[in-house]
Design an enzyme around this catalytic site. Sequence first.
Site, PDB file in Angstrom:
ATOM      1  N   SER A 177       0.831  -1.194   0.000  1.00 26.42           N
ATOM      2  CA  SER A 177       0.000   0.000   0.000  1.00 26.42           C
ATOM      3  C   SER A 177       0.873   1.253   0.000  1.00 26.42           C
ATOM      4  CB  SER A 177      -0.905   0.004   1.229  1.00 26.42           C
ATOM      5  OG  SER A 177      -1.642  -1.190   1.266  1.00 26.42           O
TER       6      SER A 177
HETATM    7  N1  SAM Z   1       0.645  -5.565   4.046  1.00 29.54           N
HETATM    8  C1  SAM Z   1       1.277  -5.831   2.779  1.00 29.54           C
HETATM    9  C2  SAM Z   1       2.609  -5.166   2.651  1.00 29.54           C
HETATM   10  O1  SAM Z   1       3.007  -4.398   3.543  1.00 29.54           O
HETATM   11  O2  SAM Z   1       3.278  -5.424   1.648  1.00 29.54           O
HETATM   12  C3  SAM Z   1       0.388  -5.482   1.604  1.00 29.54           C
HETATM   13  C4  SAM Z   1      -0.747  -6.375   1.518  1.00 29.54           C
HETATM   14  S1  SAM Z   1      -1.538  -6.501  -0.043  1.00 29.54           S
HETATM   15  C5  SAM Z   1      -2.316  -4.956  -0.209  1.00 29.54           C
HETATM   16  C6  SAM Z   1      -2.828  -7.627   0.446  1.00 29.54           C
HETATM   17  C7  SAM Z   1      -2.337  -9.017   0.794  1.00 29.54           C
HETATM   18  O3  SAM Z   1      -3.418  -9.730   1.387  1.00 29.54           O
HETATM   19  C8  SAM Z   1      -1.892  -9.829  -0.399  1.00 29.54           C
HETATM   20  O4  SAM Z   1      -0.592 -10.302  -0.202  1.00 29.54           O
HETATM   21  C9  SAM Z   1      -2.919 -10.974  -0.435  1.00 29.54           C
HETATM   22  O5  SAM Z   1      -2.386 -12.188  -0.939  1.00 29.54           O
HETATM   23  C10 SAM Z   1      -3.318 -11.074   1.007  1.00 29.54           C
HETATM   24  N2  SAM Z   1      -4.589 -11.742   1.299  1.00 29.54           N
HETATM   25  C11 SAM Z   1      -5.770 -11.661   0.648  1.00 29.54           C
HETATM   26  N3  SAM Z   1      -6.703 -12.433   1.265  1.00 29.54           N
HETATM   27  C12 SAM Z   1      -6.091 -12.998   2.345  1.00 29.54           C
HETATM   28  C13 SAM Z   1      -6.517 -13.884   3.378  1.00 29.54           C
HETATM   29  N4  SAM Z   1      -7.763 -14.369   3.457  1.00 29.54           N
HETATM   30  N5  SAM Z   1      -5.613 -14.258   4.323  1.00 29.54           N
HETATM   31  C14 SAM Z   1      -4.343 -13.793   4.276  1.00 29.54           C
HETATM   32  N6  SAM Z   1      -3.883 -12.954   3.312  1.00 29.54           N
HETATM   33  C15 SAM Z   1      -4.750 -12.562   2.364  1.00 29.54           C
END
Ligand code: SAM
Length: 219
Positions: free
Chosen positions: A67
């Site tokens: 983000s």
């Molecule tokens: N916090 C991260 C960073 O600092 O790089 C960015 C996160 S990215 C916007 C969203 C993440 O959520 C992705 O890596 C995606 O694979 C993960 N995601 C989506 N659904 C999920 C779930 N049910 N459980 C765990 N991770 C999930």
Amino acid sequence: MKDERELNAEILRRRMVDNQLIGRGISDPRVLEAFRTVPRHEFAGRASPEESYGDFPLAIGRGQTISQPYMVALMTEALELKGGEKVLEIGTGSGYQAAILSKLAREVWSVERIPELAASSHARLKELGYDNVEVVVGDGTRGWPEEAPYAGIVVTAGSPGVPPPLLDQLDEGGRLVIPVGSGYSQTLAVLEKKEGKIHRRERGGCVFVPLIGEYGWKK
Ligand code: SAM
């Protein structure tokens, strides 16, 4: 001694904090210091240092993103961490938000559903010395009951609603920060558990990749 690349990154980081965070109202000194310290360029894949500290999200592969710095800061500040807490992040992605949290809490658990992203962020965090962070693979919409309760939970993907297990795993006095809305745009909700009741505030609009899982989107 720091090499030229590191010095340049430090200058870019300070500029990011002044212009993008302080300039938009982020004021918690501990949060600002964490953003001055954590090397975002190490989490940004192939992006140049200038891009890494830009005012926008970055692609990290597998259709996922880190983000925008301001959004990471807004979510982090909303947790109101003091330093002694156990916190849970849902959506490890690159590990950048987990590294920021590691500076602000005692213990960080981070759940990622894509095993390759979990493996690479785990390796990166360990290499950079963030030893109070554990990355686990799973469906974060179910939380991580093994380590509950948590004083703070931050969800870094957009959800159609608030997954009930996350509220169950929140400690008394704890805060859950989660983008809630449609697949295209969400509102950042901050839910606080006080005497067993949930109090909800909203902190404006945001756009996140979907939270996929049992209590999120179904694909
Ligand atoms: N916090 C991260 C960073 O600092 O790089 C960015 C996160 S990215 C916007 C969203 C993440 O959520 C992705 O890596 C995606 O694979 C993960 N995601 C989506 N659904 C999920 C779930 N049910 N459980 C765990 N991770 C999930």
